[in-house]
Design an enzyme around this catalytic site. Structure first.
Site, PDB file in Angstrom:
ATOM      1  N   ASP A   1       0.870  -1.130  -0.185  1.00  0.00           N
ATOM      2  CA  ASP A   1       0.017  -0.242  -0.065  1.00  0.00           C
ATOM      3  C   ASP A   1       1.094   1.286  -0.073  1.00  0.00           C
ATOM      4  O   ASP A   1       2.139   1.028   0.558  1.00  0.00           O
ATOM      5  CB  ASP A   1      -0.946  -0.133   1.251  1.00  0.00           C
ATOM      6  CG  ASP A   1      -2.139   0.992   1.029  1.00  0.00           C
ATOM      7  OD1 ASP A   1      -2.083   1.852   0.141  1.00  0.00           O
ATOM      8  OD2 ASP A   1      -3.212   0.822   1.569  1.00  0.00           O
TER       9      ASP A   1
HETATM   10  C1  BGC Z   1      -4.927   3.398  -0.283  1.00  0.00           C
HETATM   11  C2  BGC Z   1      -5.107   2.384  -1.160  1.00  0.00           C
HETATM   12  C3  BGC Z   1      -4.938   3.041  -2.517  1.00  0.00           C
HETATM   13  C4  BGC Z   1      -3.620   3.704  -2.467  1.00  0.00           C
HETATM   14  C5  BGC Z   1      -3.397   4.272  -4.047  1.00  0.00           C
HETATM   15  C6  BGC Z   1      -3.564   4.209  -0.240  1.00  0.00           C
HETATM   16  O1  BGC Z   1      -3.618   5.251   0.675  1.00  0.00           O
HETATM   17  O2  BGC Z   1      -5.061   2.701   1.353  1.00  0.00           O
HETATM   18  O3  BGC Z   1      -6.269   1.591  -1.032  1.00  0.00           O
HETATM   19  O4  BGC Z   1      -4.973   2.132  -3.335  1.00  0.00           O
HETATM   20  O5  BGC Z   1      -3.491   4.612  -1.352  1.00  0.00           O
HETATM   21  O6  BGC Z   1      -4.295   5.524  -3.705  1.00  0.00           O
END
Ligand code: BGC
Length: 860
Positions: A278
């Site tokens: 993530d």
């Molecule tokens: C979120 C993810 C997301 C990523 C990219 C993160 O803060 O938890 O679900 O895909 O950002 O935007």
């Protein structure tokens, strides 16, 4: 990227480096609990991703081998991290494009406005995997229209508590439902040549302290609940990528957990794709790389040469590990066809009518009718004169929850007020009473779930009269939900009090809620006549909600969660959001309906519940038993009849209830379901199926799945608490899982042993002759092999003696030479294969100079 520096590299290469000066390479592999070959399953993931070649097909492997032989070490390291937030690094010198990504739980949100679909929880409320496939296919097309290779979804954490700010991005509380819907969505996405990224793996069931919280989950609850949808989406959906979450699971960051990334993902489920962090979830270089994290997103804070080189030279990290990560990314790129065709399909319109139709259909099937006292719904236009519309969500349009999933609609979204006006038609007067307190829309960032503590002003006498005299009041309400923060159980901005007041003025009040899960209803639920859960409807879904209010659509969604009456009734109460940055899922397997049913607590609305404007009967249940042991399959059939006067859909749900079980079990578990659309009077036969796994529980003593001998009730109904028919079946003897599964162990990793040929070669004295940029030199080495560990020493032409240590596994041995050249510390990376007991050959790389060489070895 390094192409332009090659001339410089050749000129500056220090020729004395050519001698072999091997350094220690101690594999920092945690202790192996059980050395074992893979289960019979591993190929499952690699086998059959729709729309792509198999990740491990000979053709893909050949192409990956070719690419690997061309990539320099620096280029390989570049491939381990993100670039400009939503890409992988392009390597133009090797014709490798940047891989483009986008969030996509509810639409391809990153690259400008796009079709905004209803929330994922709405998709779960349809209980319609065929629709989930179509929804995935539409999102896949939207992605191709924008040249996107990887979409960051589906979200598959379970709804453990209604407060989680991201429940709307997930698929409810039940692993069977969540897994089934996610598998279908992923197959739809990947059928379009776009990879899905299943997230957030694992234990990210709350947003409070999500970056640091240590989630403690016992292994039985992990296997039976929280990991199960991920297992399904890997084994059956063939999700090409997966996203380890921000939080820690049982003490280790998910991005550095060998248990998650190796034991479960790769050994149990046979995952051959890419694990990408993530965004900002990596906290270290060594732990994540050794645990099995392939890609750091969104940048290279930890996966870079400066951090990696010393770990190679100390032997904590092996070149082989780096290569495995790179190979996985290349495999996905090759198998998906991304190296052979443009990802963007210009002929797919950015504003695709097919996508808009799919988004609308999702909401049409997702709306759950929870209360309909005295048949207040559907509203009959011919008997209506005046409707009053109230509540903060009436206007402007609410389309989605907040955070990285929020998709700016490509069309002007329809608000509830507009949709009600249109559906009511010219003959009905629609009065709009704006909400007296200001609440930001749910998708505002930063999120503010607790806003507007101000007191409500009293209604004016005119407002009071309008509400009192209306034929119906439609109240559009909801919490403010967003990624990054949890929200209270009760809706903010005095909405409870407001609904209480409106309901006491006019009992013909119908409440429409936008939310990702339950909200506190005690202050008003008994004063209103109607309640519709609309979730988040996407760009055009409010028209479906209005159609449901006015009877043009028969609501047929079913709750994918249990709705508790009071927060204190819930399983997680007292163990959420945790203390000292630790949340302990002490309820274990008693989550959601498993808790309410086993502890005899009545929820306000049970799991699987949803009313309709028609009635259904489930009759003539029959059971057909085929096969034995692990080959046993039980077919359950029943007739479903629409006994009312309107067309509608029923969701037939099959629960398995262990009877007098010798082991601890929850009262019942959903194991199969089918959604059937029926005209008035129509009957259709539904076919449901239970393999042995439907009866199994996870035996933590044996670290295995097991069906205990005994009787089981098969309960067929229209919700978890509305069972129409039952039959009993029994297992006369206990069935243990017939496949090999490695021991459950936090830190277990399995390194294959060296081949017999490599073992016959790697001992005694050798002469190594190597060629780098046209220069040839020789040195004498002694090798010694113990298990996977390679040790020994080498003496180069300068007479300097160095000890060596490295790794041997399968056909390949790798070791690192660490050389001081002036003030520079240089690495030489060796990779060798034995031709016979007396000869070997291989390659070497000098990353600092971006050059490669070859060597041969002959026994002395
Ligand atoms: C979120 C993810 C997301 C990523 C990219 C993160 O803060 O938890 O679900 O895909 O950002 O935007």
């Amino acid at each position: 990227m390094k192409a332009h520096s090659r001339t410089f590299t050749l000129r500056k290469l220090p020729l004395f480096l050519v001698p072999v000066l091997a350094l220690a390479q101690v594999p920092h592999r945690p202790a192996t609990h059980k050395s074992a070959s893979r289960s019979s399953k591993p190929a499952a993931h690699a086998r059959a991703a729709a729309g792509a070649q198999s990740l491990t097909s000979p053709a893909v492997t050949r192409r990956v081998n070719e690419l690997m032989s061309k990539l320099t070490f620096s280029q390989k390291v570049q491939l381990l991290s993100g670039y400009e937030s939503m890409f992988t690094h392009p390597i133009p010198a090797q014709d490798l494009p940047a891989i483009k990504m986008s969030d996509a739980s509810v639409g391809v949100r990153v690259w400008g406005p796009s079709t905004a679909y209803p929330a994922s929880v709405a998709l779960a409320a349809t209980w319609d995997p065929a629709l989930a496939y179509r929804a995935g296919r539409s999102v896949g097309r939207d992605a191709r229209a924008r040249g996107v290779n990887i979409v960051l979804g589906p979200g598959m954490d379970l709804t453990r508590e209604p407060q989680c700010g991201r429940n709307f991005e997930y698929l409810g509380e039940d692993p069977t439902l969540a897994g089934r819907m996610a598998v279908a969505w992923v197959r739809g996405i990947q059928s379009q040549g776009v990879a899905a990224c299943s997230k957030h793996y694992a234990g990210n069931e709350q947003e409070t302290n999500r970056m640091t919280v240590n989630t403690i989950i016992g292994k039985r609850a992990l296997e039976e609940l929280y990991l199960a949808p991920f297992r399904d989406v890997i084994e059956e959906g063939h999700s090409m990528t997966i996203m380890p979450a921000y939080n820690k699971l049982n003490g280790l960051y998910c991005t550095a957990s060998p248990y998650l990334l190796d034991t479960m993902l790769r050994q149990h489920w046979g995952f051959e794709g890419v694990a990408m962090s993530d965004w900002g979830a990596v906290h270290d270089t060594l732990g994540p790389l050794n645990a099995g994290l392939d890609l750091e997103m969104p940048g290279d804070r930890y996966f870079n040469r400066k951090a990696i080189d010393p770990l190679l030279s100390s032997g904590d990290l092996t070149v082989d590990t780096i290569d495995q990560h790179v190979r996985r990314l290349l495999r996905v790129m090759v198998a998906m066809g991304w190296l052979d065709r443009p990802q963007k399909i210009a002929s797919i319109p950015l504003n695709d009518p097919t996508s808009a139709a799919t988004a609308l259909q999702e909401e049409r099937e997702a709306i759950v009718l929870l209360k309909n006292k005295n048949g207040v719904l559907p509203l009959n236009r011919s008997r209506l004169h005046t409707i009053v519309v109230v509540g903060p969500n009436a206007t402007p349009a609410i389309t989605g929850g907040g955070g990285s999933s929020f998709t700016t609609p490509i069309v002007k979204p329809v608000s509830m007020l507009q949709a009600i006006r249109r559906a009511a038609g010219a003959g009905v007067k629609v009065i709009d009473l704006p909400y007296p307190l200001s609440l930001t829309p749910p998708h505002m960032w930063p999120p503010s779930p607790n806003q507007a503590p101000a007191t409500l002003p009293p209604f004016t006498s005119q407002q009071t009269a309008e509400i009192r005299n209306a034929d119906a009041v439609i109240a559009c309400v909801g919490p403010r939900e967003s990624e990054g923060v949890d929200r209270p159980f009760n809706m903010p901005g005095q909405q409870n009090q407001y609904l209480h007041e409106v309901g006491s003025l006019n009992p013909r009040t119908i409440v429409v809620v936008n939310a990702g899960s339950n909200v506190g209803m005690s202050p008003w639920i008994h004063q209103v006549s109607g309640l519709l859960y609309a979730w988040y409807p996407g760009e055009n879904g409010n028209t479906a909600v209005a159609d449901a209010l006015f009877g043009r659509l028969n609501p047929s969604g079913k709750l994918p969660d249990s709705f508790e009456k009071h927060w204190k009734d819930a399983a997680a109460y007292g163990n959420y959001p945790g203390k000292n940055d630790t949340v302990n899922f002490k309820e274990g397997i008693y989550m959601g309906y498993r808790w309410f049913d086993s502890k005899h607590i009545a929820p306000r609305f049970p799991f699987g519940f949803g009313l309709s404007y028609t009635t259904f009967a489930i009759r003539h249940m029959s059971v057909a038993d085929h096969g034995q042991g692990a080959g046993r399959v039980i077919d359950v059939n029943a007739d479903v009849t629409n006994t009312g006067k309107r067309a509608g859909a029923e969701v037939v749900q099959l629960y398995v209830r262990p009877l007098n079980s010798s082991v601890e079990r929850t009262f019942q578990q959903l194991r199969d379901f089918a959604r059937v659309q029926l005209a008035p009077g129509q009957t259709r036969r539904v076919h449901l199926r239970l393999p042995w796994q439907a009866f199994a529980y996870y035996n933590t003593g044996h670290s295995d799945w097991e069906v205990p001998a005994g009787s089981y009730t098969l309960a067929l109904g229209s919700s978890s608490r509305d069972i129409a028919a039952t039959k009993n079946v029994s297992w006369t003897s206990t069935l243990k899982q017939p496949e090999f599964r490695p021991q459950f162990a936090e830190h277990a990793t399995v390194t294959p042993p060296p081949s017999a040929l490599l073992r016959s070669a790697l001992h005694g004295a050798w002469r190594i002759t190597q060629t780098t940029v046209g220069n040839q030199t020789s040195s004498t080495c002694n090798f010694d092999l113990d298990g996977n560990n390679l040790s020994g020493s080498c003496t180069g032409p300068t007479g300097q003696k160095q000890s060596i240590k490295g790794t041997a596994s399968g056909d390949t041995a790798t070791w690192v030479a660490h050389v001081h050249f002036g003030r520079r510390d240089l690495l030489l990376l060796y990779k060798a294969q034995a031709q016979s007991a007396n000869s070997m050959k291989g390659t070497l790389q000098i990353p600092a100079y971006d050059v490669k060489g070859t060597f041969t070895g002959s026994r002395q």
